[in-house]
Scaffold this active site. Structure first.
Site, PDB file in Angstrom:
ATOM      1  N   LYS A 174      -5.112   7.645   0.402  1.00  9.41           N
ATOM      2  CA  LYS A 174      -5.964   6.476   0.220  1.00  9.41           C
ATOM      3  C   LYS A 174      -7.343   6.607   0.873  1.00  9.41           C
ATOM      4  O   LYS A 174      -8.312   6.015   0.408  1.00  9.41           O
ATOM      5  CB  LYS A 174      -5.252   5.230   0.747  1.00  9.41           C
ATOM      6  CG  LYS A 174      -4.127   4.787  -0.188  1.00  9.41           C
ATOM      7  CD  LYS A 174      -3.635   3.401   0.164  1.00  9.41           C
ATOM      8  CE  LYS A 174      -2.776   2.828  -0.949  1.00  9.41           C
ATOM      9  NZ  LYS A 174      -1.481   3.508  -1.078  1.00  9.41           N
ATOM     10  N   GLU A 223      -7.968  -6.273  -0.459  1.00 13.71           N
ATOM     11  CA  GLU A 223      -6.651  -6.896  -0.503  1.00 13.71           C
ATOM     12  C   GLU A 223      -5.633  -5.807  -0.209  1.00 13.71           C
ATOM     13  O   GLU A 223      -5.908  -4.620  -0.410  1.00 13.71           O
ATOM     14  CB  GLU A 223      -6.373  -7.516  -1.872  1.00 13.71           C
ATOM     15  CG  GLU A 223      -5.788  -6.578  -2.920  1.00 13.71           C
ATOM     16  CD  GLU A 223      -6.700  -5.434  -3.333  1.00 13.71           C
ATOM     17  OE1 GLU A 223      -7.923  -5.630  -3.331  1.00 13.71           O
ATOM     18  OE2 GLU A 223      -6.174  -4.352  -3.640  1.00 13.71           O
ATOM     19  N   SER A 230       1.970  12.291  -2.162  1.00 14.58           N
ATOM     20  CA  SER A 230       0.887  11.334  -1.881  1.00 14.58           C
ATOM     21  C   SER A 230       0.850  10.793  -0.454  1.00 14.58           C
ATOM     22  O   SER A 230      -0.220  10.459   0.043  1.00 14.58           O
ATOM     23  CB  SER A 230       0.935  10.172  -2.873  1.00 14.58           C
ATOM     24  OG  SER A 230       2.179   9.505  -2.837  1.00 14.58           O
TER      25      SER A 230
HETATM   26  C1  LIG Z   1      -0.505   3.237  -2.067  1.00 16.39           C
HETATM   27  C2  LIG Z   1       0.318   4.423  -2.303  1.00 16.39           C
HETATM   28  C3  LIG Z   1       0.711   4.827  -3.605  1.00 16.39           C
HETATM   29  C4  LIG Z   1       0.395   4.028  -4.833  1.00 16.39           C
HETATM   30  O1  LIG Z   1      -0.967   3.906  -5.135  1.00 16.39           O
HETATM   31  P1  LIG Z   1      -1.648   4.729  -6.319  1.00 16.39           P
HETATM   32  O2  LIG Z   1      -2.966   4.085  -6.475  1.00 16.39           O
HETATM   33  O3  LIG Z   1      -0.779   4.566  -7.539  1.00 16.39           O
HETATM   34  O4  LIG Z   1      -1.739   6.138  -5.900  1.00 16.39           O
HETATM   35  C5  LIG Z   1       1.453   5.981  -3.743  1.00 16.39           C
HETATM   36  N1  LIG Z   1       1.816   6.721  -2.669  1.00 16.39           N
HETATM   37  C6  LIG Z   1       1.468   6.366  -1.411  1.00 16.39           C
HETATM   38  C7  LIG Z   1       1.899   7.216  -0.272  1.00 16.39           C
HETATM   39  C8  LIG Z   1       0.713   5.208  -1.180  1.00 16.39           C
HETATM   40  O5  LIG Z   1       0.374   4.871   0.082  1.00 16.39           O
END
Ligand SMILES: *Cc1c(COP(=O)(O)O)cnc(C)c1O
Length: 395
Positions: free
Chosen positions: A90, A112, A378
């Site tokens: 992020k 938000e 992610s």
């Molecule tokens: C917030 C988050 C997501 C989902 O958000 P996307 O915009 O779809 O990437 C996925 N994985 C993690 C670790 C997150 O913190």
């Protein structure tokens, strides 16, 4: 030729656009006119790259997962977005947007958040730049996500509870938009994914595109080719997936796998599987696929993972799935938990619950022993340990 880039009007095929109230036109139009020029400035790029490198910790490794590969009888690499400052992809986006907001002369940031991850990433960059930060969060989520609320406060952000509707993410978004409309000082709204009115989806995808840019160079070095056969990512709004796909969008030899949350099951009534359950409609300023009743009321989504618990999907992904360019896979809470425990014990990596959905897709799709698979890891699972320990005796 089809292209998967946004067009002049802000659309991906029939999805996207900017469906906003008159009061926001000035703010969004200013951003639309200037974002590409600002992002192309050498001084902007230099500062952005420096912060990604020295503050966030980029580039992240591309790790060959030997035991996972042996188990699935294929070749699997993990892109380690979990190793960054604040624990996920992020910050690529929040760093980019705060630098943009500075150049637009903004004095105040609003955002938000649902689970609090985007709120923490936003509060972090506001502290870094010394800019006031207000984060709207559903009153129920404030109770459920206490550690992230503490982090935001520690970082100096003001967390404002949203007490309309179901007191969750979509109500927090409504409150944030209300603030955005009413503040004459014209704050910048940092949206946390590839959602919202044009130019947000394209801008956020560009900030996240560093993920596939690095993968290209890393695969070239390790495998002598710059692309995988399959690229797998979880999709809430779709920002980590957009970043992982970005440089492969026009390369049909790369299969794009979009993994969404089925919650208790696609047909259970407790789900967030937008590609299956969604229909065309407008949410948060763009036309996309979203879960709604026949008369257009938004259906409350459900997933054990707060980051995938969103009733819509970014317009790029609606287009990729609708056109057949990306394959959508739906994963239940239980399948994601299975995958989280499996990865933890096979590779010594505890993934975020969102990310675990991407790994569960390995049981649902076809591939061969020679295929090269990249999974976008992610985020890390520290924030989800409270959930995981409730199940640990079963594994
Ligand atoms: C917030 C988050 C997501 C989902 O958000 P996307 O915009 O779809 O990437 C996925 N994985 C993690 C670790 C997150 O913190």
């Amino acid at each position: 030729m089809t292209t998967y880039q946004v067009d002049q009007r802000g659309f991906y095929g029939e999805f996207g656009g900017a469906y906003i109230p008159e009061m926001l036109y000035h703010n969004v139009e200013q951003l639309r006119r200037r974002y590409l020029d600002i992002m192309a400035e050498p001084a902007f790029q230099e500062q952005f790259q420096e912060l990604l490198r020295d503050y966030v910790g980029r580039p992240s490794p591309l790790y060959y997962a030997r035991r996972l590969s042996a188990h699935y009888q294929t070749r699997i690499y993990l892109k380690r977005e979990d190793l960054y400052h604040t624990g996920a992809h992020k910050s690529n986006n929040t760093i980019g947007q705060i630098l943009l907001a500075q150049r637009l002369g903004k004095k105040r940031i609003i955002a938000e958040t649902g689970a609090g991850q985007h709120g923490v990433a936003t509060a972090t960059v506001c502290a870094l730049m010394g800019i006031e930060c207000i984060v709207y969060m559903g009153a129920v989520d404030i109770e459920r996500q206490a550690p992230n609320v503490s982090r935001m406060r520690m970082l100096g952000a003001k967390v404002v509870p949203a007490r309309s509707g179901s007191h969750t993410l979509k109500d927090a978004t409504t409150e944030a938009i209300r603030d955005w409309i009413n503040d004459p000082e014209d704050p910048h709204y940092i949206i946390g994914s590839v959602v919202g009115p044009h130019p947000y989806p394209d801008m956020v995808a560009r900030f996240q595109s560093v993920i596939s840019e690095e993968i290209q160079a890393q695969l070239l070095e390790k495998e002598g080719r710059d692309h995988p056969d399959l690229m797998i990512a979880c999709v809430g709004g779709g920002s980590n997936a957009a970043g992982a796909y970005y440089h492969y969008l026009e390369r049909p030899e790369v299969r794009l796998i979009a993994v969404e949350a089925a919650g208790l099951g696609v047909d259970s009534g407790e789900s967030a599987a937008t590609s299956v359950l969604g229909t065309r409609g407008i949410i948060h300023g763009s036309k996309t696929l979203l879960m709604q009743t026949e008369d257009g009321q938004i259906v409350e989504p459900y997933s054990l993972s707060a980051g995938l618990d969103y009733p819509g999907i970014g317009p790029l992904h609606a287009h990729l799935i609708d056109s057949g360019r990306a394959e959508a896979v739906s994963i239940t809470d239980r399948e994601a938990l299975d995958a989280a425990f499996f990865l933890s014990r096979q590779e010594g990596i505890i993934p975020a619950l969102e990310t675990a959905h991407a790994f569960a897709a390995l049981d649902k799709i076809s591939y061969g022993p020679e295929d090269l698979i990249v999974i976008n890891l992610s985020g890390r699972g520290d924030k989800d340990l409270g959930t995981f320990v409730q199940y640990v005796d079963e594994y």
